[in-house]
Each structure stands twice: as structure tokens, then as C-alpha cells.
Design an enzyme around this catalytic site. Structure first.
Site, short mmCIF file in Angstrom:
data_model
loop_
_atom_site.label_atom_id
_atom_site.label_comp_id
_atom_site.label_asym_id
_atom_site.label_seq_id
_atom_site.Cartn_x
_atom_site.Cartn_y
_atom_site.Cartn_z
N LYS A 86 0.84 -1.19 0.00
CA LYS A 86 0.00 0.00 0.00
C LYS A 86 0.88 1.25 0.00
CE LYS A 86 -3.55 0.28 2.67
NZ LYS A 86 -4.33 0.34 3.93
N VAL A 87 0.54 2.19 -0.88
CA VAL A 87 1.28 3.45 -0.97
C VAL A 87 0.27 4.60 -1.03
CG1 VAL A 87 2.97 4.76 -2.28
CG2 VAL A 87 3.13 2.27 -2.23
#
Length: 214
Positions: A86-87
Site C-alpha cells: 500500500k502506498v
């Protein structure tokens, strides 16, 4: 439709994962803190979640520097092939997403607050985008309409919408009916999805009748 559990609380996650109805677990630094954990605990949390049936584990990077985000993403993905990195949907995050995608890392762009960010996530090569329904609405935007706009934008793409920050069952139903494919819900909301008073009462009635006739 695919459902995930949005938590890092092992005690809350265990009975829900045991149902086999949830495809995996999503986490973020806030959820880690609520569970008394830090990013240093992510490898152990990943191992625990996989052992308890999570088919996919979403783990979030930290940092504001592109190189740092890329390094963290690579390290998280190295834990196993079940990890999706996740970014956040910041300029640095999206730049890092493009670099990680080019090296074959599966990615979710998170903390999404407007439909135009779906275009950026697609350009960055992400597999998932996580719009924050409740937070969008609290900020004065129409979370429902923004997510439906994302769905229209992404119709001809493989980028999957995974709705987060959901406050009630009705929101899940409305968006699922509109064709949104994936949701991540907290343990409390997951329990509300699983349990209905009328269904439980009917099941108890069936059991009582069966026992009376035996």
C-alpha cells in the site's frame, strides 16, 4: 464481490478469518497503533494473518521520500507473494508506485479522496485503489459519487476499487449494487454483515422444531 478485514487486532481478526468469508487483511499505521503495534511488527503480523487464512495481506509503506518508499515496498513484498504493498496517493507515493510496479510489485494506492486520483493510480501501474468513503464524506465531498465516478473511469481497465473507511452496512450494499467490486471493513462492521437478528431467530426456530420432533 470481495471482502477484506481492515484491522491489525489479532483477537478481533481471528474469528472473522476463521469463517473463510474474508479474502485477507488490510492494515495501515493508524490500525497498527490502535493494536499496540508498529511497522516493525509487520512481518509477524503478516505471518500470523497467513497462518489464519488470509489469502492477501495489504501492508503500507511509510516515508515522504520516493527512494525510501520504494525500499520499504520492496522489503514488504519480500515477505511473501501474498503481500500487496500500500502506498498513499501523494506525489512521492505515486512516483514510487510507478517504480515498484515496473519491478513487478503488486500495489494498492491508498488514502484516495477524489475521482481524478484513479487516473493517476492507473498511470502508476497499481492493481488496486482504496477510496476513503467515510473520510471523503466527512470532508464535505460526496464519497458515494466520487467512488461511482472512479468506477466509470476504470471500466475498461484492470485497476480494482477497494473501498475503505466504511461506516455502515448500507454503504456496502449501495456501492456493491452499483458494481463496486471490493470492500475492506472493520471487525465491528464485519460482525454486522455476518449477523442478522431475523436470520438468527429463524435458525433457532428451525432447531427448536427439529428437537421437538426428535
Amino acid at each position: 464481490m470481495t471482502l477484506y478485514l481492515d484491522s491489525a487486532d489479532r483477537d478481533a481478526l481471528a474469528p472473522l478469518l476463521a469463517t473463510g468469508l474474508f479474502a485477507g487483511v488490510t492494515t495501515n499505521p493508524l490500525l497498527l497503533a490502535r493494536a499496540g503495534l508498529t511497522s516493525a511488527d509487520l512481518p509477524a503480523l503478516h505471518d500470523w494473518a497467513v497462518a489464519h487464512g488470509a489469502r492477501t495481506v495489504f501492508l503500507q509503506t511509510l516515508g515522504t521520500d520516493v527512494d525510501q518508499i520504494v525500499r520499504e515496498g520492496e522489503n514488504l513484498r519480500a515477505l511473501s507473494e501474498r503481500v500487496v504493498v500500500k502506498v498513499p496517493a501523494t506525489r512521492a507515493g505515486l512516483t514510487a508506485t510507478r517504480r515498484l510496479a515496473d519491478s513487478g510489485v503488486p500495489l494498492l494506492v491508498t488514502a484516495v479522496y477524489r475521482a481524478s486520483q484513479a487516473l493517476l493510480a492507473q498511470a502508476a501501474g497499481a492493481q488496486y485503489i482504496a477510496p476513503y468513503l467515510g473520510r471523503m464524506t466527512a470532508a464535505g465531498r460526496s464519497g458515494y459519487e466520487e467512488i461511482l465516478a472512479m468506477r466509470r473511469i476504470l471500466t475498461e481497465t484492470t485497476l480494482e476499487i477497494l473501498v475503505a473507511s466504511i461506516k455502515d452496512v448500507e454503504a456496502v450494499i449501495a456501492l456493491a449494487a452499483a458494481g463496486v467490486p471490493s470492500f475492506t471493513v472493520g471487525p465491528e462492521l464485519a460482525a454486522k454483515l455476518l449477523d442478522d437478528d431475523l436470520s438468527n431467530a429463524a435458525a433457532q426456530e428451525f432447531e427448536a422444531i427439529a428437537l421437538a420432533g426428535s
